[in-house]
Write a protein that holds these residues in place. Structure first.
Motif, mmCIF file in Angstrom:
data_model
loop_
_atom_site.group_PDB
_atom_site.id
_atom_site.type_symbol
_atom_site.label_atom_id
_atom_site.label_comp_id
_atom_site.label_asym_id
_atom_site.label_seq_id
_atom_site.Cartn_x
_atom_site.Cartn_y
_atom_site.Cartn_z
ATOM 1 N N GLY A 186 0.813 -1.208 0.000
ATOM 2 C CA GLY A 186 0.000 0.000 0.000
ATOM 3 C C GLY A 186 0.846 1.257 0.000
ATOM 4 O O GLY A 186 0.539 2.237 -0.696
ATOM 5 N N TYR A 187 1.931 1.239 0.761
ATOM 6 C CA TYR A 187 2.827 2.405 0.806
ATOM 7 C C TYR A 187 3.469 2.631 -0.551
ATOM 8 O O TYR A 187 3.542 3.770 -1.046
ATOM 9 N N ALA A 188 3.944 1.549 -1.169
ATOM 10 C CA ALA A 188 4.552 1.666 -2.493
ATOM 11 C C ALA A 188 3.538 2.193 -3.504
ATOM 12 O O ALA A 188 3.811 3.155 -4.238
ATOM 13 N N ILE A 189 2.361 1.594 -3.539
ATOM 14 C CA ILE A 189 1.327 1.998 -4.496
ATOM 15 C C ILE A 189 0.961 3.468 -4.326
ATOM 16 O O ILE A 189 0.830 4.209 -5.305
ATOM 17 N N SER A 190 0.816 3.903 -3.085
ATOM 18 C CA SER A 190 0.375 5.285 -2.831
ATOM 19 C C SER A 190 1.374 6.323 -3.333
ATOM 20 O O SER A 190 1.021 7.484 -3.539
ATOM 21 N N ASN A 191 2.618 5.915 -3.551
ATOM 22 C CA ASN A 191 3.657 6.850 -3.974
ATOM 23 C C ASN A 191 4.011 6.784 -5.451
ATOM 24 O O ASN A 191 4.754 7.636 -5.945
ATOM 25 N N ILE A 192 3.505 5.795 -6.164
ATOM 26 C CA ILE A 192 3.827 5.692 -7.591
ATOM 27 C C ILE A 192 3.285 6.914 -8.340
ATOM 28 O O ILE A 192 2.098 7.208 -8.275
ATOM 29 N N GLY A 193 4.164 7.625 -9.012
ATOM 30 C CA GLY A 193 3.764 8.799 -9.781
ATOM 31 C C GLY A 193 3.592 10.064 -8.974
ATOM 32 O O GLY A 193 3.360 11.142 -9.528
ATOM 33 N N ARG A 194 3.716 9.975 -7.671
ATOM 34 C CA ARG A 194 3.495 11.150 -6.815
ATOM 35 C C ARG A 194 4.528 12.248 -7.070
ATOM 36 O O ARG A 194 4.242 13.440 -6.904
ATOM 37 N N LYS A 195 5.705 11.841 -7.478
ATOM 38 C CA LYS A 195 6.759 12.819 -7.784
ATOM 39 C C LYS A 195 6.335 13.736 -8.931
ATOM 40 O O LYS A 195 6.702 14.905 -8.983
ATOM 41 N N GLU A 196 5.550 13.181 -9.862
ATOM 42 C CA GLU A 196 5.115 13.954 -11.029
ATOM 43 C C GLU A 196 3.843 14.749 -10.785
ATOM 44 O O GLU A 196 3.700 15.862 -11.302
ATOM 45 N N ASN A 197 2.891 14.180 -10.032
ATOM 46 C CA ASN A 197 1.593 14.868 -9.934
ATOM 47 C C ASN A 197 1.064 15.051 -8.521
ATOM 48 O O ASN A 197 -0.050 15.520 -8.331
ATOM 49 N N GLY A 198 1.843 14.644 -7.514
ATOM 50 C CA GLY A 198 1.456 14.904 -6.132
ATOM 51 C C GLY A 198 0.322 14.045 -5.609
ATOM 52 O O GLY A 198 -0.267 14.378 -4.576
ATOM 53 N N LYS A 199 0.023 12.922 -6.288
ATOM 54 C CA LYS A 199 -1.108 12.100 -5.839
ATOM 55 C C LYS A 199 -0.874 10.632 -6.206
ATOM 56 O O LYS A 199 0.016 10.299 -6.981
ATOM 57 N N HIS A 200 -1.709 9.766 -5.658
ATOM 58 C CA HIS A 200 -1.621 8.335 -5.908
ATOM 59 C C HIS A 200 -2.096 8.013 -7.326
ATOM 60 O O HIS A 200 -2.767 8.827 -7.968
ATOM 61 N N PRO A 201 -1.791 6.811 -7.835
ATOM 62 C CA PRO A 201 -2.215 6.441 -9.187
ATOM 63 C C PRO A 201 -3.734 6.388 -9.339
ATOM 64 O O PRO A 201 -4.456 6.025 -8.410
ATOM 65 N N ALA A 202 -4.185 6.728 -10.530
ATOM 66 C CA ALA A 202 -5.606 6.594 -10.848
ATOM 67 C C ALA A 202 -5.952 5.136 -11.107
ATOM 68 O O ALA A 202 -7.037 4.670 -10.746
#
Length: 326
Positions: free
Chosen positions: A59-75
């Motif tokens: 869950g921690y890994a998933i919540s951070n994927i792409g966050r560097k680019e858009n500040g949020k969890h994956p859609a």
């Protein structure tokens, strides 16, 4: 706290990811599945504590994927190696993703290992319109059915735009790359059939093919999809001698990939366009020291418990919503 908690949210950017969850089994015996290794009294001692630790970490890994680019969890996140609907319910209720509004699409398959593919999606930005599973007809040397994971198709609307996501986990190379190539070609052929049907109904269909293909971008199974169905592979350029999504005998592989239809690259005034692709291989997902430093921090190595995340790194693409300027 998330790795990129200070990044501002960009509502026009959406992440689509794929993650091999490395044997996400619950702790209960299912007589219809080959889950005997993942029980509390098995040699691996798959206890409730270890299961919950795995859920938190995934869950921690998933919540951070792409966050560097858009500040949020994956859609949208495609998953492989999940046992059943229960583990998906437990995952989306776990600490780091319980506020992400995730729901899931999952079908049980006849896979001989008892694992399936699935799709998680944020209900606030993606609406599922239809889903379907596709089985592969494979046979062993004795002419008996050789069951593997189904392929999952989910069609829906992402922030106002219709897309189709095809989730895969093709047969492994365990018995040899050449010896098992025909199984992955069967997966490739089935994906081709799905794409053909989608384009028959809508020639401009926006299609994303994600998964652990157990083949590299240059393999025949992947190359065929790219050449025959006008797909592009933005993950292909990310592989190097020092980077990939999984590692075996000190060699990196890029079996986890995301293929997208060419129309994601077309610049329009009102559309959903490809922005960026990457491997999510942050340091917290890696072994920090020793002989295997930099390799994926796994849950198990053989029967030895490591307490990590997965033996694969996730991959992802960032899509940008372009709205017509009035």
């Amino acid at each position: 706290m998330n790795v990129y908690s200070e990044i501002p949210v960009n509502p026009d950017l959406h992440t689509v990811a794929f993650y091999n969850a490395e044997n996400l089994f619950d702790i209960f015996d299912d007589t219809k599945k080959h889950d005997n290794d993942f029980l509390p009294r098995a040699d691996k001692r798959w206890t409730i504590k270890r299961y919950q630790n795995k859920l938190r970490k995934l869950g921690y890994a998933i919540s951070n994927i792409g966050r560097k680019e858009n500040g949020k969890h994956p859609a949208i996140i495609g998953l492989s190696e999940v046992e059943n609907a229960k583990v998906l319910k437990d995952l989306i209720a776990s600490k780091h993703v319980k506020n992400c509004n995730y729901n899931y699409v999952h079908y049980d398959s006849k896979d001989e290992r008892g694992i399936d593919v699935a799709l998680l999606y944020d209900r606030t930005v993606f609406t599922v319109e239809a889903s379907e599973k596709f089985s592969l007809e494979l046979y062993n040397d004795a002419g008996l059915p050789d069951y593997t994971r189904d392929i999952l198709l989910v069609s829906g609307v992402l922030d106002g735009f219709k897309i189709h996501v095809i989730v895969n986990h093709w047969s492994s190379r365990r018995e040899g790359e050449r010896e098992t190539e025909h199984k992955r070609m069967a997966g490739s052929n089935k994906v081709g059939e799905i794409i053909s049907d989608l384009k028959l109904n809508d020639p401009d269909a926006k299609i994303i093919v994600i998964g652990d293909f157990n083949d590299d971008p240059s393999s025949k199974s992947i190359a065929r999809l790219l050449s025959s169905f006008d797909l592009l592979n933005p993950i292909e350029t990310l592989r190097s001698y020092t980077r990939g999504t999984s590692k075996y005998k000190r060699q990196w592989f890029l079996f986890d990939q995301i293929l997208v239809s060419r129309n994601f690259y077309e610049k329009t005034k009102n559309g959903l366009q490809f922005e960026k692709a990457n491997i999510f291989d942050e340091d917290f997902l890696k072994i920090s020291d020793g002989k295997y430093k930099g390799s994926p921090f796994r849950t198990y190595v053989g029967k030895k418990y490591q307490g990590g995340y997965s033996d694969h790194f996730p991959v992802y693409v960032v899509l940008k919503k372009e709205e017509e300027i009035r």
